[in-house]
Write a protein that holds these residues in place. Sequence first.
Motif, PDB file in Angstrom:
ATOM      1  N   ARG A 265     -22.812  21.017 -41.108  1.00 41.42           N
ATOM      2  CA  ARG A 265     -22.866  19.683 -41.719  1.00 41.42           C
ATOM      3  C   ARG A 265     -24.228  19.423 -42.367  1.00 41.42           C
ATOM      4  O   ARG A 265     -24.293  18.927 -43.490  1.00 41.42           O
ATOM      5  CB  ARG A 265     -22.594  18.613 -40.662  1.00 41.42           C
ATOM      6  N   TYR A 266     -25.292  19.755 -41.670  1.00 39.89           N
ATOM      7  CA  TYR A 266     -26.637  19.491 -42.178  1.00 39.89           C
ATOM      8  C   TYR A 266     -27.245  20.790 -42.711  1.00 39.89           C
ATOM      9  O   TYR A 266     -27.498  21.733 -41.949  1.00 39.89           O
ATOM     10  CB  TYR A 266     -27.531  18.903 -41.087  1.00 39.89           C
TER      11      TYR A 266
ATOM     12  N   ASP B 116     -26.705  15.850 -45.781  1.00 40.60           N
ATOM     13  CA  ASP B 116     -25.538  15.682 -44.913  1.00 40.60           C
ATOM     14  C   ASP B 116     -24.302  15.952 -45.762  1.00 40.60           C
ATOM     15  O   ASP B 116     -23.924  15.142 -46.613  1.00 40.60           O
ATOM     16  CB  ASP B 116     -25.521  14.258 -44.365  1.00 40.60           C
TER      17      ASP B 116
ATOM     18  N   ALA C 150     -31.067  13.374 -46.059  1.00 34.55           N
ATOM     19  CA  ALA C 150     -30.916  12.999 -44.648  1.00 34.55           C
ATOM     20  C   ALA C 150     -32.244  13.130 -43.915  1.00 34.55           C
ATOM     21  O   ALA C 150     -32.508  12.419 -42.952  1.00 34.55           O
ATOM     22  CB  ALA C 150     -29.861  13.882 -43.988  1.00 34.55           C
TER      23      ALA C 150
ATOM     24  N   VAL D  86     -33.366  15.122 -37.817  1.00 39.63           N
ATOM     25  CA  VAL D  86     -32.134  15.885 -37.655  1.00 39.63           C
ATOM     26  C   VAL D  86     -32.470  17.372 -37.586  1.00 39.63           C
ATOM     27  O   VAL D  86     -33.478  17.817 -38.151  1.00 39.63           O
ATOM     28  CB  VAL D  86     -31.161  15.605 -38.826  1.00 39.63           C
TER      29      VAL D  86
END
Length: 241
Positions: free
Chosen positions: A26-27, A51, A84, A120
Amino acid sequence: MASVRTARSKAPTLSFERTFTQAGHRYVAGCDEVGRGALAGPVSVGLVVIDLDAVKGLRGVRDSKLLSAAERTALVPRIRRWAAAYGVGHASAAEIDANGLMAALRAAGNRAWEQVLATVRPDAVILDGNHDWLSVRGQGSLFDTGPESTGCDSPVTTRIKADLDCLSVAAASVLAKVERDALMASLAREHPEYGWEVNKGYATAAHRAAIDGRGPSDYHRRSWRLGSTERPGVPGLEIGG
């Protein structure tokens, strides 16, 4: 100032980044370096995390070398809002001299990595080029110097010319370029004789001539051939951005 971007340059997209969803990621972080070929100042590494579940395109972004200084500066706040997470790390000329260019790139990259981890943890990284200098090295033998046990431990995919076709990598190059250029302009006030506010530490004829006349500063990479005269046993200019 007119853009240095040519009319034929294609805008980078998220096409390659989106292929990482097939592995459940996802990231995804795009990574690029600037300052690799300079005679003075740091090497700088940018990381921009996106993201994949939410990201959309971002108009105007190109590899930093294809944009004017004004265009790059205007993009910075837009990239920061779009990402993100993001980070820019630096490794000094002294670190390059002491440890070598690849180790310095890794150190700068890992400093950027620590910044993005505050927000993140990327599932994967796309690194511009064909050599992975970012990943953490495994612990070596007792005779190895400076083994690293912290830093980027997510899978890294290298991609030649990723700064031209991957939007996250192009965005990372812009952040790193703007931050490094500002640093070199600041250092130029301390050492105006080298013209760093213009050449940003790169090997222009005027920069080499200033080194010939005044000698290197503490911000020069003293293990490199700096002036216009070759020195035995000293490598010439490194190739890179």
